[in-house]
Design a protein around this motif. Structure first.
Motif, PDB file in Angstrom:
ATOM      1  N   PHE A  88       0.984  -1.082   0.123  1.00 20.25           N
ATOM      2  CA  PHE A  88       0.049  -0.111  -0.171  1.00 20.25           C
ATOM      3  C   PHE A  88       1.057   0.837  -0.207  1.00 20.25           C
ATOM      4  CE2 PHE A  88      -2.389  -3.048   2.398  1.00 20.25           C
ATOM      5  CZ  PHE A  88      -3.869  -3.292   1.426  1.00 20.25           C
ATOM      6  N   LEU A  89       0.591   2.415  -0.728  1.00 25.08           N
ATOM      7  CA  LEU A  89       1.532   3.350  -0.613  1.00 25.08           C
ATOM      8  C   LEU A  89       0.870   4.300  -0.417  1.00 25.08           C
ATOM      9  CD1 LEU A  89       2.957   3.120  -5.055  1.00 25.08           C
ATOM     10  CD2 LEU A  89       3.727   2.496  -3.024  1.00 25.08           C
ATOM     11  N   LEU A  90       2.361   5.620   0.218  1.00 23.44           N
ATOM     12  CA  LEU A  90       1.447   6.693   1.347  1.00 23.44           C
ATOM     13  C   LEU A  90      -0.025   7.074   1.146  1.00 23.44           C
ATOM     14  CD1 LEU A  90       4.691   8.617   0.200  1.00 23.44           C
ATOM     15  CD2 LEU A  90       4.184   7.110   2.503  1.00 23.44           C
ATOM     16  N   PRO A  91      -1.040   7.490  -0.411  1.00 25.05           N
ATOM     17  CA  PRO A  91      -1.856   7.512  -0.435  1.00 25.05           C
ATOM     18  C   PRO A  91      -2.835   6.024  -0.446  1.00 25.05           C
ATOM     19  CG  PRO A  91      -1.288   7.837  -2.870  1.00 25.05           C
ATOM     20  CD  PRO A  91      -0.160   7.089  -2.338  1.00 25.05           C
ATOM     21  N   GLU A  92      -2.449   5.185   0.046  1.00 24.30           N
ATOM     22  CA  GLU A  92      -3.203   4.302  -0.665  1.00 24.30           C
ATOM     23  C   GLU A  92      -4.037   3.458   1.653  1.00 24.30           C
ATOM     24  OE1 GLU A  92      -2.105   2.941  -4.455  1.00 24.30           O
ATOM     25  OE2 GLU A  92      -0.884   1.887  -2.585  1.00 24.30           O
ATOM     26  N   TYR A  93      -4.257   4.770   2.275  1.00 18.61           N
ATOM     27  CA  TYR A  93      -4.000   4.304   3.864  1.00 18.61           C
ATOM     28  C   TYR A  93      -5.326   3.429   3.833  1.00 18.61           C
ATOM     29  CZ  TYR A  93      -5.301   8.990   4.329  1.00 18.61           C
ATOM     30  OH  TYR A  93      -5.735  10.461   3.389  1.00 18.61           O
ATOM     31  N   ARG A 116       1.847   6.500  -9.252  1.00 18.59           N
ATOM     32  CA  ARG A 116       0.704   5.789  -8.414  1.00 18.59           C
ATOM     33  C   ARG A 116       0.320   6.766  -7.498  1.00 18.59           C
ATOM     34  NH1 ARG A 116       0.951  -0.443  -6.910  1.00 18.59           N
ATOM     35  NH2 ARG A 116      -0.455  -0.041  -4.505  1.00 18.59           N
ATOM     36  N   CYS A 117       1.827   7.092  -6.702  1.00 18.97           N
ATOM     37  CA  CYS A 117       1.158   8.110  -5.286  1.00 18.97           C
ATOM     38  C   CYS A 117       0.609   9.534  -6.450  1.00 18.97           C
ATOM     39  CB  CYS A 117       2.589   8.455  -4.608  1.00 18.97           C
ATOM     40  SG  CYS A 117       3.428   7.443  -3.946  1.00 18.97           S
ATOM     41  N   TYR A 118       0.613  10.059  -7.054  1.00 18.10           N
ATOM     42  CA  TYR A 118       0.661  11.516  -7.647  1.00 18.10           C
ATOM     43  C   TYR A 118      -1.010  10.993  -7.916  1.00 18.10           C
ATOM     44  CZ  TYR A 118      -0.534  15.628 -10.938  1.00 18.10           C
ATOM     45  OH  TYR A 118      -1.025  15.963 -11.090  1.00 18.10           O
ATOM     46  N   VAL A 119      -1.594  10.209  -8.272  1.00 20.94           N
ATOM     47  CA  VAL A 119      -3.273   9.848  -8.442  1.00 20.94           C
ATOM     48  C   VAL A 119      -3.555   9.322  -7.334  1.00 20.94           C
ATOM     49  CG1 VAL A 119      -4.683   8.537  -9.949  1.00 20.94           C
ATOM     50  CG2 VAL A 119      -2.511   8.532 -10.701  1.00 20.94           C
ATOM     51  N   GLY A 120      -3.402   9.005  -6.872  1.00 19.64           N
ATOM     52  CA  GLY A 120      -3.894   8.360  -5.221  1.00 19.64           C
ATOM     53  C   GLY A 120      -3.628   9.844  -4.638  1.00 19.64           C
ATOM     54  N   PHE A 121      -3.223  10.681  -4.608  1.00 17.93           N
ATOM     55  CA  PHE A 121      -3.181  11.682  -4.198  1.00 17.93           C
ATOM     56  C   PHE A 121      -4.056  12.958  -4.417  1.00 17.93           C
ATOM     57  CE2 PHE A 121       0.421  10.871  -1.986  1.00 17.93           C
ATOM     58  CZ  PHE A 121       0.235  10.730  -0.379  1.00 17.93           C
ATOM     59  N   LYS A 122      -3.987  12.965  -5.267  1.00 15.08           N
ATOM     60  CA  LYS A 122      -4.867  13.759  -6.477  1.00 15.08           C
ATOM     61  C   LYS A 122      -6.475  13.147  -6.169  1.00 15.08           C
ATOM     62  CE  LYS A 122      -5.132  16.155 -10.332  1.00 15.08           C
ATOM     63  NZ  LYS A 122      -4.130  17.507 -10.900  1.00 15.08           N
ATOM     64  N   ARG A 123      -6.777  11.199  -6.014  1.00 18.11           N
ATOM     65  CA  ARG A 123      -8.055  11.437  -6.039  1.00 18.11           C
ATOM     66  C   ARG A 123      -8.775  11.544  -4.684  1.00 18.11           C
ATOM     67  NH1 ARG A 123      -9.493   6.496  -3.703  1.00 18.11           N
ATOM     68  NH2 ARG A 123      -7.056   6.424  -3.717  1.00 18.11           N
TER      69      ARG A 123
END
Lengths: 107, 195
Positions: B10-15, B179-186
């Motif tokens: 799980f990456l940084l924005p996937e908590y 993946r982080c960029y997309v995750g944080f944006k979402r």
């Protein structure tokens, strides 16, 4: 009051307002949560992450200050800066309320 | 000894995905024992549990740690551990906050954040503490090393091996970054739209 404080705290979140309002008396986080719940008939509730984050931020910005620690709980109290922010918010909300009732707000 | 071990990245924005995964495992009867880098989850076999797992990002100075954990304990959250500066908490879904008195209390009770402003603050903390060093490492080391390796790539097999190695690192970095960029944006969009 500097631009940063105005930008971040005016207008303020509901959570922020209630925390600052409660800290006119010395209190720790969980106490504040309980008091807000009581005041609002459970309409406004503050979870621990939000409570902890908001208290840390307000302490850093000088709106509240750390008084002492009691059984690992930090007790805070509003500062002069905090009082002036609270007063600004009170006026803003009063105007909002009056206007919403179709009244014109003077002063 | 753990009854089950699983690997998940799980990456940084996937908590939030990670929380869902842990909740689902609890429902299946696997209670989290510990999680270690780079994402090995150890579980103990239990009866199926209705457990809520939450992950916070709010790294504390040593002297503030006890107060931070106490705040969550007051609201009925059990602190489990830290990993990669994220803090793991859990609470049984049917246990109410010690002063809960209405059904309304139960739903806010299940989250550690009660408004999106403070959720956005948490994202800002992650970006500043974790993403910024990641970017500095990328621009300061990975890119220069990669460019260097391109020039050495023409110098025999050793140079080629180094070039392949840095290409792998570069691709991995770009993959994680995207993946982080997309995750944080979402996440940002989700929190902002709910405000």
């Amino acid at each position: 009051m500097d631009a940063h404080i105005r930008k971040v705290y005016v207008p303020m979140t509901e959570t922020g307002f209630y925390i600052l309002f409660c800290l006119q008396e010395e209190m720790h986080g969980y106490n504040i949560g309980q008091k807000v719940k009581e005041m609002t008939g459970s309409a406004v509730t503050i979870s621990p992450g939000t409570m902890y984050g908001t208290l840390s931020k307000m302490e850093k910005d000088g709106l509240i200050s750390f008084v002492r620690e009691e059984e690992k709980r930090k007790i805070y109290m509003i500062t002069e800066l905090g009082r002036s922010v609270l007063e600004l918010e009170r006026k803003r909300i009063a105007r909002l309320y009056q206007n919403s009732m179709g009244e014109v707000c003077h002063g | 000894m753990a009854d089950k071990k699983e690997f998940h990245l799980f990456l940084l924005p996937e908590y939030e995905e990670e929380e869902k995964y842990l909740n689902k495992m609890a429902k299946k009867g696997y209670r989290l024992e510990k999680v270690t880098l780079p994402g090995i989850y150890s579980f103990t076999k239990t009866e199926p549990e209705d457990m809520i797992y939450r992950i916070d990002f709010n790294p504390q100075k040593k002297e503030d740690l006890a107060g931070y954990h106490q705040m969550f304990a007051d609201y009925g959250w059990e602190y489990l551990q830290d990993m990669n500066e994220y803090s793991y908490f859990r609470k049984p879904a049917d246990v109410r906050d010690k002063d809960a008195d209405s059904d309304h209390d139960i739903c806010w009770n299940e989250d550690i954040y009660s408004d999106n402003d403070s959720r956005l603050d948490m994202i800002k903390r992650i970006l500043k503490t974790k993403m910024l060093p990641f970017m500095i490492l990328f621009l300061g080391i990975v890119i220069p090393q990669f460019v260097g390796a391109i020039f050495h790539g023409s110098m025999g097999p050793a140079g080629r091996t180094i070039l392949i190695m840095w290409t792998v690192v570069l691709v991995l970095y770009i993959y994680i970054f995207v993946r982080c960029y997309v995750g944080f944006k979402r996440l940002k969009k989700k929190y902002e739209s709910e405000m």
